[in-house]
Every structure is written in C-alpha cells, then in structure tokens.
Design an enzyme around this catalytic site. Structure first.
Site, PDB file in Angstrom:
ATOM      1  N   LYS A 137     -10.612  -9.287 -11.349  1.00  0.00           N
ATOM      2  CA  LYS A 137      -9.533 -10.223 -11.685  1.00  0.00           C
ATOM      3  C   LYS A 137      -9.715 -10.753 -13.098  1.00  0.00           C
ATOM      4  O   LYS A 137      -8.739 -10.936 -13.839  1.00  0.00           O
ATOM      5  CB  LYS A 137      -9.522 -11.383 -10.682  1.00  0.00           C
ATOM      6  CG  LYS A 137      -8.471 -12.452 -11.017  1.00  0.00           C
ATOM      7  CD  LYS A 137      -8.417 -13.546  -9.955  1.00  0.00           C
ATOM      8  CE  LYS A 137      -7.371 -14.591 -10.326  1.00  0.00           C
ATOM      9  NZ  LYS A 137      -7.217 -15.622  -9.270  1.00  0.00           N
ATOM     10  N   HIS A 275       5.717  31.037   4.428  1.00  0.00           N
ATOM     11  CA  HIS A 275       6.658  29.934   4.270  1.00  0.00           C
ATOM     12  C   HIS A 275       6.704  29.021   5.494  1.00  0.00           C
ATOM     13  O   HIS A 275       7.767  28.691   6.013  1.00  0.00           O
ATOM     14  CB  HIS A 275       8.057  30.457   3.936  1.00  0.00           C
ATOM     15  CG  HIS A 275       8.069  31.396   2.763  1.00  0.00           C
ATOM     16  ND1 HIS A 275       7.577  31.045   1.528  1.00  0.00           N
ATOM     17  CD2 HIS A 275       8.485  32.690   2.662  1.00  0.00           C
ATOM     18  CE1 HIS A 275       7.705  32.074   0.703  1.00  0.00           C
ATOM     19  NE2 HIS A 275       8.243  33.076   1.356  1.00  0.00           N
TER      20      HIS A 275
END
Length: 513
Positions: A137, A275
């Site tokens: 922070k 596929h």
C-alpha cells in the site's frame, strides 16, 4: 542520518542470504525473526530481532510477533506527510524501507497426503500477508519483494541509483496483491470445501501461469495457459511434454477434449480428435488393435489430429502413426523403440499423462461469457446398462448392447446436436454440432457408408419428432440409444417398431455446447 531498514522473514529461503548481504553492502540494516534470522546470522549477516523493535516477545507459538504498531507504523507511515512523521517520532517508530516476505507454505501443506485440518490451519499465515499488504500500500516509499526472482532487480537498482525506481516499486506492489489474493483464495476454497458449501455468494479462483502462448484461436488474439494452483493429475495441464514444438491454444483445447473421452474407457482405447470433436474412437484387445479401429473409423479426418492412447505406445502402433501427420500423441508412456520412431518428426508433440489418476476427484468446469462466468460440475454421471429401459417390441442382442454402450460413452463428448453411429469396436460415423438433429443423423449415417448395416446409433438428446428414427430405419440402423423425454416419444417408438429397431432410453441427456 537514519539508516534504511529492511524487514526479512521468509519461508522460501532460496537466494535470501545473497539478497540480505547485497542490502547490507548498500548500508541497509536487516530486521528479521525466527528461522530466517537464524539462517542469516549463521551466514554472517548481522540482524536486529523483531522483539528488539517492538519491545514485545514472540508468543502463542509464533502466531503473534509482527502485528505491532512499531512494525506497521514503520511500513505505512508516509514520508511526505509531516503529521505522519511527527507521529512516528513521538512513538519511537523508525521507517522500514524494504520488506522481503514470503508466506507459510499453505498450498504445499494441503497437497500432502493425509494432511490434518489442524496442520492446514496452522499454516495460514497472518503476519506475513499483513506486512506485505502494508508495504505494498505504501509502495510510494517502500520496496516490497515477495518473489525471489525479483531480488536481483532490486539490488541492481540500489547499486546504480541508491534506491529503487517508482516504476519497479509499483510493479512489485501489484505482484504482492496478486500473491496475497491467490493465497487467500486457496484458504477460502479449502475451508469452503471442508464445510461442504456450494454456490457461495462469491467465487474465488486462483490459477498459475503455465505457458505464454504465441496467440489464441487466431493469430491476432493474445493468449496464455494457466494451471489450477492445486494441479489436477489427469489433465492436459499436468501432461509432460517429451518432444516436439510448443503447444498452441487450439492444441490445448483439442487435447483436453481427447483426454476427457479417453477417461470413459478401461480397456485399451484410442481417441482421435479434430476441432473439439472425436473423429475416431476405437477399442481392442491391444492398443495396436484399438488404434487400427480408431484410424479406420475416419482415415481422412484423423490427418492433423490429436491422438490419446490409454496404454503404452508400442513400436508397431508408433510405426502406423508415423505414417500420418499428427499434432499431438498423448499416452501413459512410450516404449524406447516407439519413442525413437515418433521423435524423428521434430514438430510432433509427444506427451505422457498419469492415467492412473483418471478416476480421482474431478474439478468444476468454468466457461466465460461476456460479463460473467458459468460454473458446473463435469458430466461424469455413472450410468449402467441394467438401469436403461427398452421401449420397443424388439430387445437388443448382446452384441447390439455392447455397441450401444460404446456409442453412448462416445456421444456425450460430441458437440450437440450429437449423433454417433458405431459398432462395439469403433465409431463409424459422427454428426456434430448441427442446428437440427436429423441433419446430424444424415451426416453420421452417410459417413458410416456400407458399414451402417452392422451399426447402432446414439443420440445425446431426445428426438423431438420421429423423422430421425425414420431416416435411420430406412438406412439400415437396427438399434438406437437415446435419453427419451420428448412429448413425441411415442411417435419415435412406433417408428422404431415399424422398422424393427430396438430402442433404449437412458433417462440421461448429454448436451455438450
């Protein structure tokens, strides 16, 4: 002038001695605690104990040692605000400029066999994440390092500039919050599973980068491959690549589809996928027989496909596959001779997978949609033929029943609307992804050709009307398996009876979108 200070407390001690020595060379004092302090001092690095800073002893088996204003004040105090600095001076708090912390090994602990809940709980780090978050922070002033890979960059910037750059501190802070978020996600999921909660108010997931991909489905799309933070053994993410070029996005999806299908079979089986759909599935007494069946199922579509074999690849099977262009071959293992044959193709990807884990706990499936995520458990319902219902006048023969079981295992992995025509050894025709069911029936039967006379037909969902059954009957199909459940089921049953077809209802639908 007050010396800069670094707080170092790590579970993963890789590289930490060299890092600490590098900081000391730049005039930084080291604060440390516990095992890290002992390791550093043994290596000749002078340290200040946490209790010397806090004037408070470590207690409760180490649960409480860094949660103190003199630590977090030193991390959070803003150097550009006079009232922050005045408060620090008034309370004897000295700034901490560097934090090097990594956390208790919670992930490693819960991955152990027979780990107890108590052991898991004790490996939930509290002070570490708190220090990391405080430092991150306040990254405008504090350099925070959670990953040993970043030690070198921090030391380089210190030696060149006397401090780290803001850009580096920002990147390191972002990494910290990713790290603590992932850590908390693992804890949240562990505890949630322990109490058996489902459909919780929030969903916390964490994955780790396994591979950067050159592109996604198409060359203009960016992509990456992430693996579950708690790896699943029977998965493409855990498969070991022995040979060949890097996997692509489409390779990974097709391989995943093939692996899922292979999980259906205990006898020697081979799955060929193109596929996301099977183009050939075969079983046999040996893996060579199974491969021959899968190949003959569709010798055209297998070209450029992904092959999964659930037994070791022998040299005879390898020689057959070597004649084709294939993208990937996955198996439990390859004989030395088989590997020698197949690895002569430099781009062919050869991979091994732990098939002994195929029946272990299965993770949920996640599918992204615009603005959201769909979650479901996998379609692994255990079905038994004894629970199926014959709804026509004619009962299936024993050979037809074997073929129906084989077709039913396969059709659940074909994109809906899904139709599979098969015998008991191999698929003969597959109709996938059509917008109407009779269209898939036509494709599958056409592909089966003259072999349709000895074949059965499986449908992943019910027939909404009798036209599919009629088409099948006119073309020689004598056995059909489907879920049932249409309001027009009776019409399909009557049509089956007209053509002497035996029809079995399973009462389980297997849509796959």
């Amino acid at each position: 002038m007050i010396k800069k200070r670094a707080l170092i407390s790590v579970s993963d001690k890789a590289g930490v001695i060299a890092f600490a020595k590098g900081l000391v060379e730049q005039g930084v004092e080291i604060i440390s605690t516990g095992g890290t302090k002992a390791v550093l001092e043994q290596a000749g690095v002078s340290t200040i104990g946490i209790e010397e800073i806090t004037d408070f002893p470590e207690m409760m088996d180490g649960r409480v040692k860094t949660l103190h204003p003199k630590i977090h004040g030193g991390l959070l105090g803003r150097r550009d605000l006079s009232h922050h600095m005045e408060a620090m001076e008034a309370h004897g708090i000295q700034p901490i400029d560097f934090v090097c912390v990594n956390l208790y090994p919670f992930k490693e602990t819960i991955l152990k066999e027979d780990v107890t809940r108590e052991e898991a709980i004790e490996n939930i780090d509290i002070g570490g994440p708190s220090m990391l978050r405080s430092a991150a922070k306040n990254h405008q002033f504090v350099t925070v390092v959670v990953d040993p890979k970043d030690y070198e960059q921090v030391l380089l910037e210190l030696s060149e500039n006397g401090e780290t750059t803001l850009a580096t501190r920002q990147k390191l802070a972002a990494k910290v919050f990713r790290h603590t978020a992932a850590y908390d996600a693992l804890i949240a999921n562990y505890l949630t599973e322990a109490v058996g909660e489902k459909e919780t108010e929030t969903l916390t997931l964490t994955y780790e980068l396994k591979q950067e991909l050159r592109y996604g489905e198409n060359s203009h799309q960016q992509a990456a491959f992430y693996q579950n933070a708690l790896p699943v053994s029977f998965s493409i993410a855990s498969a070991k690549q022995l040979h060949g070029k890097e996997l692509s996005y489409n390779n990974i999806k097709d391989a995943d589809a093939a692996i899922r299908i292979s999980r259906e079979f205990d006898q020697p089986a081979v799955v060929a996928v193109k596929h996301m759909n099977p183009c050939g599935v075969g079983v046999g007494e040996t893996i060579n027989e199974a491969y021959q069946s899968a190949y003959e199922a569709d010798p055209v579509s297998i070209f450029g496909g992904i092959i999964v074999l659930n037994r070791e690849v022998d040299v005879q099977t390898a020689e057959k596959m070597h004649k084709l262009f294939l993208e990937i071959i996955i198996a439990p293992s390859f004989s030395d001779e088989a590997f020698s044959v197949l690895s002569s193709k430099k781009n062919l990807r050869l991979m091994t997978l732990d098939f002994s884990a195929k029946d272990q706990a299965i993770e949920n499936e996640f599918v992204s949609v615009l603005g959201g995520l769909l979650v479901q458990n996998q379609d692994i319902v255990q079905e038994q033929a004894k629970n199926w219902k014959v709804v026509t006048k004619r009962q299936p023969t024993s050979e037809e029943l074997k073929a129906l079981e084989f077709a039913w295992k396969t059709v659940k992995h074909v994109k809906s609307n899904a139709i599979v025509v098969a015998n008991s050894q191999q698929t003969l025709g597959i109709g996938a992804g059509q917008m109407n069911r009779v269209g898939s029936v036509q494709i599958a039967i056409d592909q089966a050709g003259t072999k349709v006379d000895q074949a059965v037909l499986a449908s992943d969902a019910f027939f909404p009307m009798s036209d599919s059954v009629e088409y099948a009957g006119k073309h020689g199909i004598k056995a059909i398996i489907q879920p049932g459940g249409s309001i027009k089921d009776q019409e399909s049953i009557e049509m089956a009876d007209k053509y002497g077809i035996t029809m079995v209802f399973t009462d389980s639908r297997h849509f796959r979108h």
